[in-house]
Design an enzyme around this catalytic site. Structure first.
Site, PDB file in Angstrom:
ATOM      1  N   PHE A   1       0.783  -1.227   0.003  1.00  0.00           N
ATOM      2  CA  PHE A   1      -0.120   0.006   0.203  1.00  0.00           C
ATOM      3  C   PHE A   1       0.832   1.379   0.005  1.00  0.00           C
ATOM      4  CE2 PHE A   1      -3.295  -2.970   1.569  1.00  0.00           C
ATOM      5  CZ  PHE A   1      -4.303  -2.359   0.495  1.00  0.00           C
TER       6      PHE A   1
ATOM      7  N   GLU B   1     -13.529 -10.533  11.481  1.00  0.00           N
ATOM      8  CA  GLU B   1     -13.943 -10.456   9.887  1.00  0.00           C
ATOM      9  C   GLU B   1     -13.813 -12.214   9.535  1.00  0.00           C
ATOM     10  OE1 GLU B   1     -12.977  -6.123   7.952  1.00  0.00           O
ATOM     11  OE2 GLU B   1     -11.860  -7.889   7.529  1.00  0.00           O
TER      12      GLU B   1
ATOM     13  N   ASP C   1       3.665   0.158   7.814  1.00  0.00           N
ATOM     14  CA  ASP C   1       3.774  -0.914   8.980  1.00  0.00           C
ATOM     15  C   ASP C   1       5.124  -0.877   9.571  1.00  0.00           C
ATOM     16  OD1 ASP C   1       1.104  -1.297   8.442  1.00  0.00           O
ATOM     17  OD2 ASP C   1       1.385  -3.504   7.979  1.00  0.00           O
TER      18      ASP C   1
ATOM     19  N   ALA D   1      -3.610   0.225   6.189  1.00  0.00           N
ATOM     20  CA  ALA D   1      -3.432   0.646   4.723  1.00  0.00           C
ATOM     21  C   ALA D   1      -3.472   2.218   4.582  1.00  0.00           C
ATOM     22  CB  ALA D   1      -4.215  -0.058   3.876  1.00  0.00           C
TER      23      ALA D   1
HETATM   24  C1  LIG Z   1      -5.268  -9.968   6.797  1.00  0.00           C
HETATM   25  C2  LIG Z   1      -5.379  -8.649   6.864  1.00  0.00           C
HETATM   26  C3  LIG Z   1      -6.244  -7.613   6.873  1.00  0.00           C
HETATM   27  C4  LIG Z   1      -6.041  -6.261   6.977  1.00  0.00           C
HETATM   28  N1  LIG Z   1      -7.154  -5.541   6.812  1.00  0.00           N
HETATM   29  C5  LIG Z   1      -7.174  -4.393   6.886  1.00  0.00           C
HETATM   30  C6  LIG Z   1      -8.034  -3.464   6.651  1.00  0.00           C
HETATM   31  O1  LIG Z   1      -9.490  -3.569   6.709  1.00  0.00           O
HETATM   32  N2  LIG Z   1      -7.914  -1.973   6.555  1.00  0.00           N
HETATM   33  C7  LIG Z   1      -6.658  -1.429   6.688  1.00  0.00           C
HETATM   34  O2  LIG Z   1      -6.519  -0.093   6.739  1.00  0.00           O
HETATM   35  N3  LIG Z   1      -5.682  -2.162   6.714  1.00  0.00           N
HETATM   36  C8  LIG Z   1      -5.903  -3.486   6.726  1.00  0.00           C
HETATM   37  N4  LIG Z   1      -4.617  -4.204   7.171  1.00  0.00           N
HETATM   38  C9  LIG Z   1      -3.389  -3.833   7.073  1.00  0.00           C
HETATM   39  C10 LIG Z   1      -2.776  -3.067   5.960  1.00  0.00           C
HETATM   40  O3  LIG Z   1      -2.703  -4.437   5.099  1.00  0.00           O
HETATM   41  C11 LIG Z   1      -1.285  -2.931   6.213  1.00  0.00           C
HETATM   42  O4  LIG Z   1      -1.260  -1.865   7.117  1.00  0.00           O
HETATM   43  C12 LIG Z   1      -0.577  -2.396   4.937  1.00  0.00           C
HETATM   44  O5  LIG Z   1      -0.490  -3.237   3.870  1.00  0.00           O
HETATM   45  C13 LIG Z   1       0.651  -1.802   5.267  1.00  0.00           C
HETATM   46  O6  LIG Z   1       1.195  -1.284   4.046  1.00  0.00           O
HETATM   47  P1  LIG Z   1       2.841  -1.252   3.768  1.00  0.00           P
HETATM   48  O7  LIG Z   1       3.051  -0.466   2.623  1.00  0.00           O
HETATM   49  O8  LIG Z   1       3.570  -0.719   4.755  1.00  0.00           O
HETATM   50  O9  LIG Z   1       3.011  -2.863   3.765  1.00  0.00           O
HETATM   51  P2  LIG Z   1       2.534  -4.060   2.910  1.00  0.00           P
HETATM   52  O10 LIG Z   1       1.375  -3.502   2.026  1.00  0.00           O
HETATM   53  O11 LIG Z   1       2.592  -5.098   3.491  1.00  0.00           O
HETATM   54  O12 LIG Z   1       3.822  -4.115   1.549  1.00  0.00           O
HETATM   55  C14 LIG Z   1       5.029  -4.395   2.137  1.00  0.00           C
HETATM   56  C15 LIG Z   1       5.683  -4.848   0.668  1.00  0.00           C
HETATM   57  O13 LIG Z   1       7.189  -4.938   0.873  1.00  0.00           O
HETATM   58  C16 LIG Z   1       7.484  -6.457   0.200  1.00  0.00           C
HETATM   59  N5  LIG Z   1       8.763  -6.590   1.005  1.00  0.00           N
HETATM   60  C17 LIG Z   1       8.856  -6.997   2.236  1.00  0.00           C
HETATM   61  N6  LIG Z   1      10.142  -7.169   2.512  1.00  0.00           N
HETATM   62  C18 LIG Z   1      10.917  -7.157   1.438  1.00  0.00           C
HETATM   63  C19 LIG Z   1      12.187  -7.444   0.987  1.00  0.00           C
HETATM   64  N7  LIG Z   1      13.112  -7.598   1.969  1.00  0.00           N
HETATM   65  N8  LIG Z   1      12.271  -7.289  -0.142  1.00  0.00           N
HETATM   66  C20 LIG Z   1      11.437  -7.052  -1.287  1.00  0.00           C
HETATM   67  N9  LIG Z   1      10.165  -6.738  -0.835  1.00  0.00           N
HETATM   68  C21 LIG Z   1       9.898  -6.859   0.319  1.00  0.00           C
HETATM   69  C22 LIG Z   1       6.241  -7.386   0.570  1.00  0.00           C
HETATM   70  O14 LIG Z   1       6.440  -8.331  -0.383  1.00  0.00           O
HETATM   71  C23 LIG Z   1       5.037  -6.251   0.324  1.00  0.00           C
HETATM   72  O15 LIG Z   1       4.625  -6.283  -1.077  1.00  0.00           O
HETATM   73  C24 LIG Z   1      -4.976  -5.966   7.018  1.00  0.00           C
HETATM   74  C25 LIG Z   1      -3.705  -6.626   6.962  1.00  0.00           C
HETATM   75  C26 LIG Z   1      -3.815  -8.103   7.038  1.00  0.00           C
HETATM   76  C27 LIG Z   1      -2.352  -8.826   6.866  1.00  0.00           C
END
Ligand SMILES: Cc1cc2nc3c(=O)[nH]c(=O)nc-3n(C[C@H](O)[C@H](O)[C@H](O)COP(=O)(O)OP(=O)(O)OC[C@H]3O[C@@H](n4cnc5c(N)ncnc54)[C@H](O)[C@@H]3O)c2cc1C
Length: 416
Positions: A16, A172, A302, A318
């Site tokens: 995200f 959920e 996160d 997200a």
């Molecule tokens: C089951 C579930 C339900 C959820 N429901 C909600 C909801 O209803 N509403 C809401 O707001 N949030 C929800 N969340 C939380 C939300 O998905 C996260 O807060 C959000 O995805 C965080 O975004 P981000 O970009 O920090 O990380 P992410 O979206 O997790 O993206 C991180 C990316 O980094 C990549 N990555 C990690 N380490 C490496 C590495 N070493 N090398 C290369 N790539 C790497 C991963 O593959 C991933 O694609 C939910 C989460 C889960 C697991």
């Protein structure tokens, strides 16, 4: 004549946060490299739908190369980033070295088992496509096994489903699982005694949905109970050996299924960077989202620890990741133009969680809703937020079909 070199921005993670940052920089005079270990962007909030056989993974994941096809200033690389040299400004991914002028670390989180290795080894989790499909295969296999089990106690253990964690994901999952059994499986297994089925939701805190206002906690409670989910609050799990849950009061629950949604921490790579970490391993950053002593590095989503007043960390959501992505992209552009970065302020868009068919809880514009209206808001918002017109249409059709015909479309056991 040589064209002047534009700044190179490396984004690690196309979740995200990373995706939003890349989009925000689409028109900026920069060159972007975005790296992810997967070749797709995953809409994690709907992972539980894959686990309960409601959607297929391709409906909630979208190829990154397709997403970036029209963006001229970006290059996607699929790869695992193993290390970052903050002093020399480069990262290592799959053996290659990639230099950067600015870095956005958006690596997200992973499931936190709080050091309980037996739980980690024996439970199911909802964090990526593989884990959701594995959970679906297991849930459906339990019903198959139960249908041919003659021993009552063994059958009950096969039909006892324990979800741990009373936050939105656990709520959920428990609600949707209960409905899968009541509405769909009852038709597929007409001779199975549904009285043997139990869906339990365990929560260590005094209430499920602790971060939600009182009225929504109560509504969640009532909606779950109406779907026959057994809620066990103030209940701490201490062990799970694959067949038996042990609680802190030394009582047991016999079950073949434990779905762990009780904890998230920052992605594993953040432990190897030599940076200052806070609760849940999240990286401490300045209010501007910059890494202390490395102003060219931004950490978002996160993986980042940012407080929002009152000493409380921003939740792992997200919406937080996306807003931080926009702020980081803005700040990088300001610095490139010689300006000063600005502190990040989170604008809370509200709360929303579904508890199955016709049932959700929401807090929007200071108002609390529950039941059908909240559910409609949830459906519309989630379809809107999915990436790809085709996915939106397919998910809409799938949900409409499930809604009218009480059928979960993906009841396939696909393991070897
Ligand atoms: C089951 C579930 C339900 C959820 N429901 C909600 C909801 O209803 N509403 C809401 O707001 N949030 C929800 N969340 C939380 C939300 O998905 C996260 O807060 C959000 O995805 C965080 O975004 P981000 O970009 O920090 O990380 P992410 O979206 O997790 O993206 C991180 C990316 O980094 C990549 N990555 C990690 N380490 C490496 C590495 N070493 N090398 C290369 N790539 C790497 C991963 O593959 C991933 O694609 C939910 C989460 C889960 C697991």
């Amino acid at each position: 004549m040589n064209t002047p070199k534009v700044p190179h921005i490396v984004i690690i993670g196309a979740g995200f946060g990373g995706l939003q940052a890349a989009r925000k920089l689409a028109k900026a005079p920069v060159e972007i490299t975005i790296i992810d270990r997967h070749n797709y962007h995953l809409f994690q909030p709907l992972l539980y739908q894959v686990a309960i056989a409601g959607l297929v993974p391709s409906q909630i994941a979208y190829p990154l190369r397709t997403i970036f096809r029209r963006q001229k200033n970006i290059n996607f690389q699929m790869g695992e980033v193993s290390s970052i040299d903050f002093n020399s400004h480069y990262i290592k991914a799959n053996g290659s070295i990639i230099g950067y002028d600015y870095l956005i670390l958006a690596v997200g989180g992973q499931t936190n088992f709080f050091g309980m290795s037996t739980v980690e080894n024996n439970s199911f989790q909802l964090k990526n496509v593989d884990s959701a499909v594995e959970t679906r295969n297991h849930l459906l296999s339990m019903l198959e096994e139960a249908s041919r089990e003659v021993d009552v106690e063994k059958r009950r253990a096969l039909l006892t489903f324990v979800v741990v964690g009373g936050g939105p994901t656990g709520v959920e999952t428990a609600g949707a699982l209960a409905e899968l059994i009541i509405h769909v499986m009852a038709k597929d297994y007409p001779y199975m005694d549904l009285n043997d089925v139990r869906v339990l939701l365990l929560e260590a805190a005094p209430s499920v949905m602790m971060t939600y206002p009182n009225e929504l906690r109560k509504a969640t409670h009532d909606l779950l109970r109406s779907k026959n989910v057994e809620i066990m609050e103030n209940t701490k799990l201490v062990d799970y050996d694959g067949r038996k849950v042990t609680l802190a009061d030394e009582t047991h629950i016999n079950t073949h299924t434990l779905i762990w949604t009780a904890g998230v921490r920052s992605a594993e790579i953040t432990d190897r960077l030599g940076v200052q970490q806070a609760a849940s391993g999240r990286v401490r950053v300045e209010p501007t989202l910059q890494l202390p002593a490395h102003p060219e590095v931004f950490v978002i989503g996160d993986a980042a620890y940012v407080e929002n007043g009152g000493g409380h960390p921003l939740p792992m959501l997200a919406t937080v990741a996306q807003q931080q992505a926009k702020a980081a992209a803005r700040n990088i552009q300001k610095i490139i133009k010689g300006g000063q970065p600005e502190p990040f302020h989170y604008k809370d868009p509200g709360l929303l969680a579904t508890i199955g068919r016709n049932a959700a809880v929401a807090r929007i514009w200071g108002l609390s809703f529950s039941g059908f209206i909240a559910w409609v808001i949830w459906v519309v918002l989630h379809i809107y937020r999915l990436i790809g017109f085709r996915n939106r249409i397919l998910v809409f059709i799938n949900w409409a079909w499930d809604y009218f015909f009480y059928e979960n479309q993906v009841r396939l056991i696909t393991k070897e």
